[in-house]
Design a protein around this motif. Structure first.
Motif, PDB file in Angstrom:
ATOM      1  N   ILE A   1      39.528  46.155 -30.424  1.00  0.00           N
ATOM      2  CA  ILE A   1      39.750  47.073 -29.304  1.00  0.00           C
ATOM      3  C   ILE A   1      38.541  47.087 -28.369  1.00  0.00           C
ATOM      4  CG2 ILE A   1      40.061  49.505 -28.684  1.00  0.00           C
ATOM      5  CD1 ILE A   1      41.629  49.828 -31.320  1.00  0.00           C
ATOM      6  N   THR A   2      37.354  47.132 -28.945  1.00  0.00           N
ATOM      7  CA  THR A   2      36.132  47.151 -28.135  1.00  0.00           C
ATOM      8  C   THR A   2      36.020  45.903 -27.279  1.00  0.00           C
ATOM      9  OG1 THR A   2      34.987  48.454 -29.824  1.00  0.00           O
ATOM     10  CG2 THR A   2      33.619  47.301 -28.215  1.00  0.00           C
ATOM     11  N   ILE A   3      36.285  44.749 -27.863  1.00  0.00           N
ATOM     12  CA  ILE A   3      36.210  43.494 -27.100  1.00  0.00           C
ATOM     13  C   ILE A   3      37.227  43.510 -25.966  1.00  0.00           C
ATOM     14  CG2 ILE A   3      36.615  40.993 -27.226  1.00  0.00           C
ATOM     15  CD1 ILE A   3      35.471  41.149 -30.102  1.00  0.00           C
ATOM     16  N   GLY A   4      38.424  44.032 -26.247  1.00  0.00           N
ATOM     17  CA  GLY A   4      39.419  44.145 -25.191  1.00  0.00           C
ATOM     18  C   GLY A   4      38.960  45.050 -24.056  1.00  0.00           C
ATOM     19  N   VAL A   5      38.319  46.165 -24.402  1.00  0.00           N
ATOM     20  CA  VAL A   5      37.797  47.089 -23.387  1.00  0.00           C
ATOM     21  C   VAL A   5      36.712  46.410 -22.552  1.00  0.00           C
ATOM     22  CG1 VAL A   5      36.474  49.224 -23.053  1.00  0.00           C
ATOM     23  CG2 VAL A   5      38.387  49.181 -24.668  1.00  0.00           C
ATOM     24  N   LEU A   6      35.822  45.672 -23.197  1.00  0.00           N
ATOM     25  CA  LEU A   6      34.721  45.021 -22.481  1.00  0.00           C
ATOM     26  C   LEU A   6      35.223  43.898 -21.578  1.00  0.00           C
ATOM     27  CD1 LEU A   6      32.007  44.851 -25.285  1.00  0.00           C
ATOM     28  CD2 LEU A   6      32.237  46.524 -23.441  1.00  0.00           C
ATOM     29  N   ILE A   7      36.317  43.236 -21.989  1.00  0.00           N
ATOM     30  CA  ILE A   7      36.904  42.203 -21.136  1.00  0.00           C
ATOM     31  C   ILE A   7      37.625  42.838 -19.949  1.00  0.00           C
ATOM     32  CG2 ILE A   7      38.703  40.417 -21.039  1.00  0.00           C
ATOM     33  CD1 ILE A   7      37.963  39.654 -23.898  1.00  0.00           C
ATOM     34  N   ALA A   8      38.330  43.933 -20.214  1.00  0.00           N
ATOM     35  CA  ALA A   8      39.083  44.601 -19.146  1.00  0.00           C
ATOM     36  C   ALA A   8      38.171  45.313 -18.151  1.00  0.00           C
ATOM     37  CB  ALA A   8      40.074  45.595 -19.750  1.00  0.00           C
ATOM     38  N   PHE A   9      37.031  45.823 -18.642  1.00  0.00           N
ATOM     39  CA  PHE A   9      36.108  46.565 -17.778  1.00  0.00           C
ATOM     40  C   PHE A   9      34.702  45.961 -17.889  1.00  0.00           C
ATOM     41  CE2 PHE A   9      39.419  49.488 -19.268  1.00  0.00           C
ATOM     42  CZ  PHE A   9      39.956  49.909 -18.063  1.00  0.00           C
ATOM     43  N   PRO A  10      34.480  44.820 -17.252  1.00  0.00           N
ATOM     44  CA  PRO A  10      33.179  44.143 -17.353  1.00  0.00           C
ATOM     45  C   PRO A  10      32.024  44.971 -16.804  1.00  0.00           C
ATOM     46  CG  PRO A  10      34.538  43.141 -15.635  1.00  0.00           C
ATOM     47  CD  PRO A  10      35.421  44.077 -16.397  1.00  0.00           C
ATOM     48  N   GLU A  11      32.329  45.978 -15.973  1.00  0.00           N
ATOM     49  CA  GLU A  11      31.263  46.813 -15.405  1.00  0.00           C
ATOM     50  C   GLU A  11      30.490  47.565 -16.491  1.00  0.00           C
ATOM     51  OE1 GLU A  11      34.465  47.077 -14.650  1.00  0.00           O
ATOM     52  OE2 GLU A  11      34.619  46.124 -12.659  1.00  0.00           O
ATOM     53  N   ILE A  12      31.124  47.800 -17.635  1.00  0.00           N
ATOM     54  CA  ILE A  12      30.423  48.457 -18.737  1.00  0.00           C
ATOM     55  C   ILE A  12      29.197  47.631 -19.140  1.00  0.00           C
ATOM     56  CG2 ILE A  12      30.605  49.159 -21.174  1.00  0.00           C
ATOM     57  CD1 ILE A  12      33.579  49.674 -20.674  1.00  0.00           C
ATOM     58  N   ILE A  13      29.320  46.320 -19.042  1.00  0.00           N
ATOM     59  CA  ILE A  13      28.236  45.408 -19.397  1.00  0.00           C
ATOM     60  C   ILE A  13      27.267  45.215 -18.235  1.00  0.00           C
ATOM     61  CG2 ILE A  13      27.669  43.028 -20.070  1.00  0.00           C
ATOM     62  CD1 ILE A  13      30.384  42.959 -21.543  1.00  0.00           C
ATOM     63  N   THR A  14      27.787  45.025 -17.056  1.00  0.00           N
ATOM     64  CA  THR A  14      26.945  44.597 -15.938  1.00  0.00           C
ATOM     65  C   THR A  14      26.281  45.739 -15.171  1.00  0.00           C
ATOM     66  OG1 THR A  14      28.906  44.563 -14.484  1.00  0.00           O
ATOM     67  CG2 THR A  14      28.322  42.509 -15.619  1.00  0.00           C
ATOM     68  N   PHE A  15      26.681  47.000 -15.438  1.00  0.00           N
ATOM     69  CA  PHE A  15      26.157  48.113 -14.639  1.00  0.00           C
ATOM     70  C   PHE A  15      24.638  48.259 -14.755  1.00  0.00           C
ATOM     71  CE2 PHE A  15      24.977  52.669 -14.525  1.00  0.00           C
ATOM     72  CZ  PHE A  15      25.118  52.862 -13.161  1.00  0.00           C
ATOM     73  N   LEU A  16      24.134  48.419 -15.963  1.00  0.00           N
ATOM     74  CA  LEU A  16      22.689  48.642 -16.125  1.00  0.00           C
ATOM     75  C   LEU A  16      21.861  47.443 -15.657  1.00  0.00           C
ATOM     76  CD1 LEU A  16      22.397  50.629 -19.492  1.00  0.00           C
ATOM     77  CD2 LEU A  16      22.138  51.464 -17.149  1.00  0.00           C
ATOM     78  N   PRO A  17      22.232  46.190 -16.010  1.00  0.00           N
ATOM     79  CA  PRO A  17      21.437  45.062 -15.492  1.00  0.00           C
ATOM     80  C   PRO A  17      21.433  44.975 -13.973  1.00  0.00           C
ATOM     81  CG  PRO A  17      22.801  44.358 -17.323  1.00  0.00           C
ATOM     82  CD  PRO A  17      23.227  45.747 -16.981  1.00  0.00           C
ATOM     83  N   SER A  18      22.535  45.410 -13.336  1.00  0.00           N
ATOM     84  CA  SER A  18      22.588  45.363 -11.866  1.00  0.00           C
ATOM     85  C   SER A  18      21.553  46.278 -11.234  1.00  0.00           C
ATOM     86  CB  SER A  18      24.000  45.741 -11.371  1.00  0.00           C
ATOM     87  OG  SER A  18      24.255  47.115 -11.614  1.00  0.00           O
ATOM     88  N   LEU A  19      21.141  47.301 -11.954  1.00  0.00           N
ATOM     89  CA  LEU A  19      20.141  48.213 -11.411  1.00  0.00           C
ATOM     90  C   LEU A  19      18.759  47.584 -11.367  1.00  0.00           C
ATOM     91  CD1 LEU A  19      21.173  51.525 -13.234  1.00  0.00           C
ATOM     92  CD2 LEU A  19      21.796  50.746 -10.948  1.00  0.00           C
ATOM     93  N   LEU A  20      18.568  46.478 -12.122  1.00  0.00           N
ATOM     94  CA  LEU A  20      17.289  45.771 -12.078  1.00  0.00           C
ATOM     95  C   LEU A  20      17.140  44.942 -10.830  1.00  0.00           C
ATOM     96  CD1 LEU A  20      16.906  44.478 -15.756  1.00  0.00           C
ATOM     97  CD2 LEU A  20      15.538  46.227 -14.634  1.00  0.00           C
ATOM     98  N   LEU A  21      18.268  44.595 -10.193  1.00  0.00           N
ATOM     99  CA  LEU A  21      18.234  43.693  -9.044  1.00  0.00           C
ATOM    100  C   LEU A  21      17.764  44.406  -7.790  1.00  0.00           C
ATOM    101  CD1 LEU A  21      21.633  41.840  -9.674  1.00  0.00           C
ATOM    102  CD2 LEU A  21      19.328  41.148 -10.341  1.00  0.00           C
TER     103      LEU A  21
END
Length: 439
Positions: free
Chosen positions: A419-439
């Motif tokens: 289920i978690t992997i499905g959520v992370l695939i469906a909502f990639p922003e969960i992964i990319t949000f914090l790293p985007s703040l470094l840019l």
């Protein structure tokens, strides 16, 4: 030429090398030896003895002196110091007083305590071993089903793969030459989501089957408040590491060194003896040496793959497939699930990423997103038979709980991971949000 047999096609040599490596791993040869032997033989076949020996001979020094790798022993040291200082027990004690009243409360408390310890440990097996000693006795004492008690510890230990500081995320970053800091930040929210889904599964399980994990009550608000100070060292280290990396005033290695210094100072203040400090240092050295040796062995094999042209050929083949990129991605993840049944997580990533990663990037997927997804897949492999390393660790610490019962206990957590992997695939922003703040 090996044993008088020559091959004109480097690609064929690469395929034979991969097949031989898988065979050696399946018969029980440790990956560090299997990978280095096959890599050396392959390089000799392709280049000759002198060039192959020169390449193999330089890898240990060149890779050991890589600055990014210096973060690994520091993260590992933080975890061992926290454990030997008794911070783990206090973290679990606070979690059970605050959360124990819900259905399956002690199991839910174990999930969040393992998540907290993961934030200073970075090693899944170490987290599982620690909480097999700390949490399982308490759960069994309160009438918990042994399968649930063992399963939640084995599954909770996997959170160390995502929640920073994660050793396996550092290794991924080094292999694919990605930012260590960005990957560590990227793992925080997915790790939290994974812990919440674990907790939801436990509450649902204990609600439907009431005798599997009864709630624990009787704690006053004063009891809960008195338990909080014991958690401050853990949270202090987490805040230091995250803010140091996110704020840009420290590299991951410097943040790890600062975190280790803070934990050591707090441990000494609590009365940690010199002998205990020595034990923590020795355990750190042993685990670090094992990881470094594995990296050396696999990098020898990776050099061989590079000369064989296998990664490039695989990328060309993947791009030629008439399928949607996400279908290809799901197929790759399923292949990881199968491979993870027979290999440990670090070895699996070290061996596959040099071939798979270029194809994934060519398909247009984000490097950091893929890193978190593939590390989450590595988490799943830590609790799936027949290898299921965390399950073996729990059984090793608690031999009174049969291995089969441990594996039965992780079934619902396996579903939670899917289920978690499905959520992370469906909502990639969960992964990319914090790293985007470094840019």
């Amino acid at each position: 030429m090996i044993l008088g047999i020559g091959f004109d096609d480097p690609f064929l040599v690469g395929l034979l090398g991969v097949g031989l490596l898988l065979l050696l791993v399946l018969v029980g040869i440790r990956i560090v030896f299997a990978a280095s032997i096959v890599g050396l033989l392959g390089l000799v076949e392709l280049l000759g003895w002198a060039p192959a020996a020169g390449i193999v001979g330089t890898i240990p020094h060149s890779k050991s002196s890589t600055y990014a790798l210096s973060v690994l022993p520091l993260f590992i040291l933080i975890g061992f110091l926290a454990f030997h200082a008794g911070m783990t027990q206090q973290l679990f004690d606070a979690a059970r007083k605050w959360i124990g009243w819900v259905p399956g409360g002690l199991a839910v408390a174990t999930v969040f305590a393992t998540a907290g310890f993961a934030a200073v440990s970075g090693a899944s097996t170490a987290t599982a071993a620690v909480f097999a000693r700390v949490a399982i006795p308490d759960m069994l004492k309160h009438g918990y089903n042994p399968a649930m008690a063992a399963g939640v510890v084995a599954a909770g230990g996997t959170l160390a793969s995502l929640i920073p500081p994660s050793a396996i995320l550092v290794i991924y970053a080094i292999i694919v030459e990605e930012s260590v800091g960005a990957l560590l930040l990227a793992g925080f929210l997915p790790g939290l989501v994974s812990a919440l889904i674990y907790a939801a599964i436990i509450i649902l399980w204990a609600t439907v089957q009431k005798d599997v994990g009864p709630p624990v009550t009787g704690f006053t608000h004063m009891d809960r408040l008195k338990a909080l100070p014991g958690t401050f060292p853990i949270f202090a280290v987490v805040i230091i590491i995250i803010t140091a990396i996110y704020g840009g005033w420290a590299t991951p290695t410097e943040a790890g060194a600062l975190g280790a210094a803070v934990v050591l100072a707090m441990a000494l203040r609590r009365g940690m003896k010199a002998r205990t400090v020595r034990d923590a240092l020795m355990e750190t050295a042993k685990l670090t040496a094992m990881i470094f040796a594995m990296i050396w062995g696999v990098l020898i094999f990776v050099r061989f793959l590079g000369f064989s042209g296998l990664p490039e050929a695989f990328t060309v083949w993947i791009l030629s497939l008439d399928m949607h990129p996400m279908v290809i991605m799901i197929t790759i993840l399923l292949a990881y699930a199968v491979l993870g049944m027979f290999m440990d997580a670090i070895g699996m990533l070290l061996l596959t990423l040099p071939v798979v990663y270029p194809a994934v990037i060519a398909l247009g997927f984000d490097s950091i997103w893929f890193g978190i997804i593939v590390v989450k897949m590595a988490e799943v492999c830590l609790i799936t038979p027949p290898i299921g390393l965390n399950c073996f660790v729990v059984n090793g610490v608690r031999p009174d709980i049969p291995l089969g019962k441990v594996f039965r206990g992780i079934l619902l957590f396996f579903i939670a991971d899917v289920i978690t992997i499905g959520v992370l695939i469906a909502f990639p922003e969960i992964i990319t949000f914090l790293p985007s703040l470094l840019l």
